[in-house]
Design a protein around this motif. Structure first.
Motif, PDB file in Angstrom:
ATOM      1  N   LYS A 111       0.821  -1.214   0.000  1.00 34.96           N
ATOM      2  CA  LYS A 111       0.000   0.000   0.000  1.00 34.96           C
ATOM      3  C   LYS A 111       0.859   1.270   0.000  1.00 34.96           C
ATOM      4  O   LYS A 111       0.636   2.195   0.786  1.00 34.96           O
ATOM      5  CB  LYS A 111      -0.942   0.004   1.205  1.00 34.96           C
ATOM      6  CG  LYS A 111      -1.907  -1.164   1.222  1.00 34.96           C
ATOM      7  CD  LYS A 111      -2.797  -1.144   2.464  1.00 34.96           C
ATOM      8  CE  LYS A 111      -3.744  -2.333   2.467  1.00 34.96           C
ATOM      9  NZ  LYS A 111      -4.592  -2.357   3.678  1.00 34.96           N
ATOM     10  N   ILE A 112       1.867   1.288  -0.873  1.00 37.85           N
ATOM     11  CA  ILE A 112       2.739   2.456  -0.990  1.00 37.85           C
ATOM     12  C   ILE A 112       2.015   3.509  -1.825  1.00 37.85           C
ATOM     13  O   ILE A 112       1.775   3.305  -3.019  1.00 37.85           O
ATOM     14  CB  ILE A 112       4.080   2.091  -1.659  1.00 37.85           C
ATOM     15  CG1 ILE A 112       4.750   0.923  -0.922  1.00 37.85           C
ATOM     16  CG2 ILE A 112       4.997   3.304  -1.698  1.00 37.85           C
ATOM     17  CD1 ILE A 112       5.079   1.194   0.518  1.00 37.85           C
ATOM     18  N   PRO A 113       1.652   4.638  -1.238  1.00 34.24           N
ATOM     19  CA  PRO A 113       0.915   5.659  -1.999  1.00 34.24           C
ATOM     20  C   PRO A 113       1.829   6.399  -2.972  1.00 34.24           C
ATOM     21  O   PRO A 113       3.053   6.437  -2.801  1.00 34.24           O
ATOM     22  CB  PRO A 113       0.400   6.602  -0.902  1.00 34.24           C
ATOM     23  CG  PRO A 113       1.406   6.471   0.198  1.00 34.24           C
ATOM     24  CD  PRO A 113       1.872   5.040   0.167  1.00 34.24           C
ATOM     25  N   THR A 114       1.238   6.970  -3.976  1.00 34.44           N
ATOM     26  CA  THR A 114       2.020   7.739  -4.949  1.00 34.44           C
ATOM     27  C   THR A 114       2.597   9.002  -4.322  1.00 34.44           C
ATOM     28  O   THR A 114       3.531   9.598  -4.856  1.00 34.44           O
ATOM     29  CB  THR A 114       1.145   8.129  -6.151  1.00 34.44           C
ATOM     30  OG1 THR A 114      -0.009   8.839  -5.670  1.00 34.44           O
ATOM     31  CG2 THR A 114       0.687   6.885  -6.908  1.00 34.44           C
ATOM     32  N   THR A 115       2.036   9.407  -3.179  1.00 34.52           N
ATOM     33  CA  THR A 115       2.516  10.609  -2.487  1.00 34.52           C
ATOM     34  C   THR A 115       3.588  10.292  -1.444  1.00 34.52           C
ATOM     35  O   THR A 115       3.949  11.164  -0.651  1.00 34.52           O
ATOM     36  CB  THR A 115       1.343  11.319  -1.796  1.00 34.52           C
ATOM     37  OG1 THR A 115       0.680  10.392  -0.917  1.00 34.52           O
ATOM     38  CG2 THR A 115       0.343  11.834  -2.810  1.00 34.52           C
ATOM     39  N   ALA A 116       4.070   9.048  -1.430  1.00 31.32           N
ATOM     40  CA  ALA A 116       5.085   8.658  -0.443  1.00 31.32           C
ATOM     41  C   ALA A 116       6.318   9.545  -0.559  1.00 31.32           C
ATOM     42  O   ALA A 116       6.734   9.922  -1.657  1.00 31.32           O
ATOM     43  CB  ALA A 116       5.464   7.193  -0.631  1.00 31.32           C
ATOM     44  N   LYS A 117       6.901   9.871   0.578  1.00 31.96           N
ATOM     45  CA  LYS A 117       8.102  10.700   0.607  1.00 31.96           C
ATOM     46  C   LYS A 117       9.314   9.882   0.158  1.00 31.96           C
ATOM     47  O   LYS A 117       9.284   8.658   0.110  1.00 31.96           O
ATOM     48  CB  LYS A 117       8.340  11.249   2.018  1.00 31.96           C
ATOM     49  CG  LYS A 117       7.163  12.021   2.601  1.00 31.96           C
ATOM     50  CD  LYS A 117       6.919  13.299   1.861  1.00 31.96           C
ATOM     51  CE  LYS A 117       5.789  14.094   2.490  1.00 31.96           C
ATOM     52  NZ  LYS A 117       5.521  15.349   1.768  1.00 31.96           N
ATOM     53  N   SER A 118      10.375  10.592  -0.157  1.00 32.93           N
ATOM     54  CA  SER A 118      11.596   9.949  -0.616  1.00 32.93           C
ATOM     55  C   SER A 118      12.740  10.259   0.344  1.00 32.93           C
ATOM     56  O   SER A 118      12.944  11.411   0.727  1.00 32.93           O
ATOM     57  CB  SER A 118      11.940  10.441  -2.028  1.00 32.93           C
ATOM     58  OG  SER A 118      13.184   9.918  -2.445  1.00 32.93           O
ATOM     59  N   VAL A 119      13.465   9.215   0.753  1.00 29.36           N
ATOM     60  CA  VAL A 119      14.662   9.373   1.582  1.00 29.36           C
ATOM     61  C   VAL A 119      15.800   8.601   0.925  1.00 29.36           C
ATOM     62  O   VAL A 119      15.571   7.736   0.087  1.00 29.36           O
ATOM     63  CB  VAL A 119      14.433   8.867   3.029  1.00 29.36           C
ATOM     64  CG1 VAL A 119      13.447   9.748   3.764  1.00 29.36           C
ATOM     65  CG2 VAL A 119      13.950   7.416   3.043  1.00 29.36           C
ATOM     66  N   PHE A 120      17.017   8.919   1.330  1.00 27.54           N
ATOM     67  CA  PHE A 120      18.173   8.322   0.667  1.00 27.54           C
ATOM     68  C   PHE A 120      19.134   7.746   1.695  1.00 27.54           C
ATOM     69  O   PHE A 120      19.516   8.414   2.655  1.00 27.54           O
ATOM     70  CB  PHE A 120      18.901   9.361  -0.186  1.00 27.54           C
ATOM     71  CG  PHE A 120      20.021   8.786  -1.006  1.00 27.54           C
ATOM     72  CD1 PHE A 120      19.750   8.137  -2.211  1.00 27.54           C
ATOM     73  CD2 PHE A 120      21.331   8.876  -0.574  1.00 27.54           C
ATOM     74  CE1 PHE A 120      20.786   7.589  -2.967  1.00 27.54           C
ATOM     75  CE2 PHE A 120      22.367   8.338  -1.324  1.00 27.54           C
ATOM     76  CZ  PHE A 120      22.095   7.696  -2.522  1.00 27.54           C
ATOM     77  N   MET A 121      19.502   6.470   1.500  1.00 29.03           N
ATOM     78  CA  MET A 121      20.526   5.835   2.323  1.00 29.03           C
ATOM     79  C   MET A 121      21.853   5.893   1.581  1.00 29.03           C
ATOM     80  O   MET A 121      21.976   5.322   0.487  1.00 29.03           O
ATOM     81  CB  MET A 121      20.187   4.365   2.595  1.00 29.03           C
ATOM     82  CG  MET A 121      19.065   4.121   3.567  1.00 29.03           C
ATOM     83  SD  MET A 121      19.016   2.365   4.013  1.00 29.03           S
ATOM     84  CE  MET A 121      17.419   2.284   4.818  1.00 29.03           C
ATOM     85  N   PRO A 122      22.858   6.569   2.124  1.00 30.99           N
ATOM     86  CA  PRO A 122      24.154   6.632   1.449  1.00 30.99           C
ATOM     87  C   PRO A 122      24.699   5.235   1.167  1.00 30.99           C
ATOM     88  O   PRO A 122      24.608   4.337   2.006  1.00 30.99           O
ATOM     89  CB  PRO A 122      25.042   7.376   2.467  1.00 30.99           C
ATOM     90  CG  PRO A 122      24.073   8.187   3.264  1.00 30.99           C
ATOM     91  CD  PRO A 122      22.828   7.360   3.369  1.00 30.99           C
ATOM     92  N   SER A 123      25.257   5.069  -0.008  1.00 28.93           N
ATOM     93  CA  SER A 123      25.856   3.820  -0.494  1.00 28.93           C
ATOM     94  C   SER A 123      24.842   2.699  -0.679  1.00 28.93           C
ATOM     95  O   SER A 123      25.216   1.571  -0.996  1.00 28.93           O
ATOM     96  CB  SER A 123      26.984   3.334   0.442  1.00 28.93           C
ATOM     97  OG  SER A 123      26.462   2.783   1.633  1.00 28.93           O
ATOM     98  N   VAL A 124      23.560   2.978  -0.473  1.00 28.78           N
ATOM     99  CA  VAL A 124      22.517   1.965  -0.673  1.00 28.78           C
ATOM    100  C   VAL A 124      21.581   2.385  -1.796  1.00 28.78           C
ATOM    101  O   VAL A 124      21.480   1.735  -2.829  1.00 28.78           O
ATOM    102  CB  VAL A 124      21.712   1.702   0.614  1.00 28.78           C
ATOM    103  CG1 VAL A 124      20.616   0.677   0.357  1.00 28.78           C
ATOM    104  CG2 VAL A 124      22.638   1.222   1.724  1.00 28.78           C
ATOM    105  N   GLY A 125      20.894   3.515  -1.603  1.00 24.81           N
ATOM    106  CA  GLY A 125      19.980   3.986  -2.628  1.00 24.81           C
ATOM    107  C   GLY A 125      18.777   4.694  -2.040  1.00 24.81           C
ATOM    108  O   GLY A 125      18.716   4.984  -0.841  1.00 24.81           O
ATOM    109  N   ARG A 126      17.803   4.946  -2.887  1.00 24.89           N
ATOM    110  CA  ARG A 126      16.626   5.718  -2.508  1.00 24.89           C
ATOM    111  C   ARG A 126      15.499   4.787  -2.052  1.00 24.89           C
ATOM    112  O   ARG A 126      15.288   3.718  -2.604  1.00 24.89           O
ATOM    113  CB  ARG A 126      16.158   6.558  -3.705  1.00 24.89           C
ATOM    114  CG  ARG A 126      15.035   7.534  -3.394  1.00 24.89           C
ATOM    115  CD  ARG A 126      14.873   8.510  -4.542  1.00 24.89           C
ATOM    116  NE  ARG A 126      14.439   7.829  -5.748  1.00 24.89           N
ATOM    117  CZ  ARG A 126      13.255   8.012  -6.337  1.00 24.89           C
ATOM    118  NH1 ARG A 126      12.391   8.873  -5.828  1.00 24.89           N
ATOM    119  NH2 ARG A 126      12.938   7.370  -7.435  1.00 24.89           N
TER     120      ARG A 126
END
Length: 260
Positions: A57-72
Motif C-alpha cells: 500500500k505504498i501511496p504515490t505521495t510517499a516521501k523519498s529518503v536516501f541511504m548513502p551507499s545503498v539507494g533511494r
C-alpha cells in the motif's frame, strides 16, 4: 572437363551460399529471441515491483529518503508501521546483498531519530611554487638588455597563492529501533541529512529531543507514596513505550514491591 567442374563444384558453391544465409538467419533469430527474452524478464520485474507496491500500500505521495551507499527509498506511515520501500534499483540490486529492499518497522519499536556528524569548514590553499631560474629566460633577457637583463629574465614567475574555504557537510540522520518488545537489541539505519524533514513530518514524536525528555520524566520512586501499584502501572506504560528497558522496569518494580 568443364562439365566435370560444374558437376563437382557448383553443388558445393550452392551449398556454401545456402549455409551462409542459413547461419545469418539463425544468428538474427537468436538475437531477436534473446532480446524478446530480456524484454519479458524486464516486464516481469516491473510487474512484480508494482505488485509489491500495491501489496504494501505504498501511496504515490510517499516521501523519498536516501541511504548513502545503498539507494533511494519511498517512506510512508501505514497504521502503526513505518514502511521503507526501496526504489527499483534497490529492489532489484540489493536483494542479493544483506541490505533489505523493504523495511516494515512498528512505530512503537522506534526509539528515536537523531542527527549524527557535523558541518566542517576547511581552508584549502593552492598556487605558490614557481620562482627559481630559467635558462631560456636568461638567454632572452641577455640578448635584449645585456647582463642585467639576463639576471632579471632568468627569474621564473611565482604563482599566486590562493585560499578557499570549503564546506564539508558530514551530517547524517540515524534511525534507531528495537527488534522485539523486550528491548534487547537495537538496530540503526542511516540516511542523508535531507531526510530529516521527512522524519520530522512523519514521526515527530520520535525525535531524539522527545526521547531525552521522556527519559528525564521517568517517575522517581517516592518511599512515602502509598499508591505503589499505580506507580508500577505507570512504569509499565513507560516500558511499553520503550522509554524504560526491561531491566530498568524490573529494578524499579522490585524496589517498589519491597516497600509493601
Amino acid at each position: 572437363m568443364w562439365i566435370m567442374f560444374f558437376i563437382v563444384f557448383v553443388p558445393i558453391i550452392i551449398g556454401l551460399i545456402h549455409f551462409c544465409f542459413s547461419e545469418k538467419n539463425n544468428t538474427k533469430d537468436y538475437v531477436l529471441n534473446s532480446q524478446n527474452k530480456q524484454s519479458q524478464e524486464i516486464n516481469k520485474k516491473i510487474s512484480d515491483y508494482e505488485q509489491k507496491k500495491i501489496e504494501y500500500k505504498i501511496p504515490t505521495t510517499a516521501k523519498s529518503v536516501f541511504m548513502p551507499s545503498v539507494g533511494r527509498y519511498f517512506i510512508c506511515k501505514q497504521n502503526n508501521f513505518l514502511i521503507l520501500f526501496g526504489d527499483s534499483y534497490v529492489f532489484y540490486n540489493k536483494q542479493k546483498n544483506s541490505i533489505q529492499s523493504i523495511y516494515v518497522i512498528p512505530i512503537d519499536f522506534i526509539l528515536y531519530y537523531k542527527i549524527q556528524g557535523e558541518v566542517r569548514y576547511e581552508m584549502q590553499i593552492s598556487g605558490g611554487g614557481g620562482g627559481g631560474s630559467s635558462i631560456k629566460g636568461a638567454v632572452v633577457g641577455g640578448l635584449i638588455a645585456g647582463s642585467a637583463g639576463a639576471i632579471i629574465g632568468s627569474r621564473n614567475k611565482i604563482n599566486e597563492i590562493k585560499s578557499e574555504t570549503v564546506k564539508k557537510d558530514e551530517r547524517i540522520v540515524e534511525l534507531v529501533y528495537i527488534t522485539n518488545k523486550n528491548n534487547e537489541n537495537s538496530l540503526s539505519l542511516f540516511f542523508d541529512y535531507n531526510s530529516l524533514s521527512v522524519f520530522s513530518e512523519l514521526i515527530p514524536e520520535k525525535s531524539y529531543e522527545s526521547y531525552k525528555k521522556n527519559k528525564q520524566q521517568i517517575i522517581e520512586i517516592n518511599p512515602t507514596n502509598k499508591d505503589i501499584f499505580l506507580q508500577i502501572e505507570k512504569l509499565a506504560e513507560l516500558k511499553n513505550k520503550n522509554i524504560l528497558t526491561e531491566e530498568e522496569f524490573l529494578e524499579k518494580k522490585t524496589k517498589l514491591l519491597s516497600q509493601i
